[in-house]
Scaffold this active site. Structure first.
Site, short mmCIF file in Angstrom:
data_model
loop_
_atom_site.label_atom_id
_atom_site.label_comp_id
_atom_site.label_asym_id
_atom_site.label_seq_id
_atom_site.Cartn_x
_atom_site.Cartn_y
_atom_site.Cartn_z
N LYS A 159 55.56 -102.13 -16.07
CA LYS A 159 54.20 -101.76 -16.47
C LYS A 159 53.29 -101.50 -15.26
O LYS A 159 52.33 -100.75 -15.36
CB LYS A 159 53.58 -102.85 -17.34
CG LYS A 159 54.37 -103.27 -18.56
CD LYS A 159 54.31 -102.26 -19.68
CE LYS A 159 54.74 -102.79 -21.03
NZ LYS A 159 56.16 -103.18 -21.13
C1 LIG Z 1 57.13 -102.99 -22.12
C2 LIG Z 1 58.53 -103.35 -21.77
C3 LIG Z 1 59.64 -102.66 -22.32
C4 LIG Z 1 59.50 -101.60 -23.39
O1 LIG Z 1 58.94 -100.41 -22.91
P1 LIG Z 1 58.35 -99.32 -23.94
O2 LIG Z 1 57.65 -98.34 -23.09
O3 LIG Z 1 57.42 -100.10 -24.84
O4 LIG Z 1 59.50 -98.76 -24.69
C5 LIG Z 1 60.91 -103.00 -21.89
N1 LIG Z 1 61.10 -103.99 -20.98
C6 LIG Z 1 60.06 -104.67 -20.43
C7 LIG Z 1 60.35 -105.75 -19.46
C8 LIG Z 1 58.75 -104.37 -20.79
O5 LIG Z 1 57.72 -105.08 -20.25
#
Ligand SMILES: *Cc1c(COP(=O)(O)O)cnc(C)c1O
Length: 462
Positions: free
Chosen positions: A112
């Site tokens: 993120k």
């Molecule tokens: C947010 C997240 C995901 C999922 O990603 P999306 O964009 O919602 O499909 C997968 N792994 C981790 C560690 C995340 O923080």
């Protein structure tokens, strides 16, 4: 470059408006009006660029000249200066078939950060131009809140309030959110669950007076800039693997929850990135996997898993893919979404399913295969996967021997040590995570009550 809504009922708007709008005013999501196509000769020029220079080339195709080149370059430099690796998103070769694309070298050790570092700086940039304070509110089950706070803490012109469910996020996630000590950050720890937090945030955001008075902005994965920022590492990884293996035919494996990360990959491919179909990996919450297999998009009961960031029933970015599946016809998308509202499902026609199955492969990985995969790769290759990443890796099948797979590592295993410990593996924590324990925490623990949330937020925004 203008932006339009997936439901077709919005006047096209520019980049900054699309960034600030978040959700489109007609209830849809914003998408670029056209997707720029990158010619082979341009790809050749991009091949040797640094991550930051590549980010500039890609993002400037989408900013509608609303951010001056010099400013954009500076925003990108600042955003990735906080990363611990010179390649920002390095690849690690595991064996002849598999590369891991490590997306966890940012401040909060999850992918993120890649978008939210940039978004934090972009908010500051925009608030300078607009001469008023931007107030951000959001609910989190862990990773987004930490990354959003890290993206804006200490920045002028921005205040952020994040709601998380009290004692229902991992210890590391809680510490990352609550130990920043910056005055522009408010953490509300709500005695409730994630859905309660999300519901209250939506109630506050949907109050037009509030939105107006406080210039309220949301942080969640529907912001188009999150998608744009996440396209970059698909290109970057492609170039890095080709350096080692010139004729590799790449297949990306993407652990998915809200469909944001994998949708960015889909857009990169639409821009001309020459890679094969992407594999979408879910955990037991498998709505997206079932959709790829059958063409029926329908939530079932919520399951708690080892990969909580993927515990999602309704994938907010799915509507963006639906838009392209409907050949960019907003009315068709609006009809599907209305059907979904009324009947709780979407069923696409056979010819559309054929397209879906050309775009995506899919798998649903449950608890035991997830743990087995973590153990296997640790023993066999001395590489420790986090439980989200393990879902993508577990989806590798035996008959993929002549393919080259790039599986996305979305978080560092230290964030999810409870699962790692269950695998009988003892990991050493990165220093940044180990030292969190010694920092003072700041959060307000409150009841699951909208009035209390509003009182706290009003004091904080005053
Ligand atoms: C947010 C997240 C995901 C999922 O990603 P999306 O964009 O919602 O499909 C997968 N792994 C981790 C560690 C995340 O923080």
């Amino acid at each position: 470059m203008q932006y339009v809504s997936t439901r077709g009922a919005l006047e096209p708007c520019g980049f900054v408006d699309a960034f600030l709008m978040g959700l489109a005013d007609d209830g849809g999501l914003l998408v670029p009006e056209t997707i720029p196509y990158v010619e082979k000769s341009t790809l050749e020029k991009w091949r040797t660029l640094s991550y930051q220079d590549l980010a500039f080339e890609i993002l400037s195709l989408y900013t509608n000249n609303e951010v001056a080149d010099e400013d954009l370059k500076k925003l990108i430099q600042e955003s990735y200066a906080t990363f611990r690796h010179e390649h920002i998103t390095p690849i690690k070769k595991i064996n002849d078939t598999l590369y891991i694309l490590e997306l966890f070298h940012g401040p909060t050790f999850a992918f993120k950060d890649i978008a939210l570092q940039l978004i934090g700086n972009l908010y500051r940039h925009v608030s300078k131009d607009h001469e008023h304070i931007i107030h951000i509110i959001g609910a989190t089950s862990g990773d987004t809140g930490a990354a959003a706070i890290e993206g804006v803490r200490g920045k002028e012109g921005i205040k952020i309030c994040i709601l998380h469910p009290h004692e229902k996020v991992s210890k590391v996630q809680e510490l990352q959110m609550t130990t920043t000590a910056d005055e522009n950050v408010l953490n509300l720890s709500v005695r409730g669950n994630f859905d309660d937090c999300q519901r209250m945030v939506k109630q506050i955001l949907s109050n037009p007076d509030w939105k107006e008075q406080y210039h309220l902005r949301a942080v969640n994965s529907i912001n188009i800039v999150r998608i744009l920022a996440q396209m970059i590492y698909y290109f970057y990884a492609y170039f890095r693997v080709c350096e080692q293996n010139k004729d590799a035919e790449l297949q990306f494996h993407v652990p998915s929850g809200n469909f944001g990360d994998i949708f960015a990959g889909y857009l990169a491919k639409k821009m001309g990135l020459p890679v094969g179909p992407m594999l979408l990996a879910t955990n037991e919450n498998d709505i997206l996997h079932r959709f790829v297999q059958t063409g029926l998009y329908e939530p079932t009961t919520f399951k708690q898993t080892y990969s909580p960031a993927m515990d999602i029933q309704i994938a907010s970015n799915f509507e963006r893919y639906l838009y392209y599946l409907c050949e960019e016809n907003g009315q068709t998308v609006a009809d599907y979404m209305q059907h979904f509202q009324q009947h709780g499902n979407i069923k696409i026609e056979e010819h559309k399913l054929n397209i879906v199955q050309k775009d995506f492969l899919s798998a649903s990985i449950h608890k035991n295969p997830c743990m087995d995969t973590i153990k296997h790769y640790y023993r066999e290759y001395d590489y420790l996967l986090d439980p989200h990443t393990a879902c993508g890796v577990a989806a590798i099948e035996d008959d993929t021997k002549d393919k080259t797979i790039v599986s996305l590592a979305t978080a560092h295993p230290a964030k999810f040590d409870d699962v790692i410990a269950r695998c009988d593996i003892e990991q050493s924590f990165p220093q940044e995570i180990a030292q969190l324990e010694h920092k003072a925490q700041q959060m307000d623990i409150i009841d699951n009550d909208l009035e209390q949330v509003i009182t706290k937020i009003t004091q904080f925004f005053a």
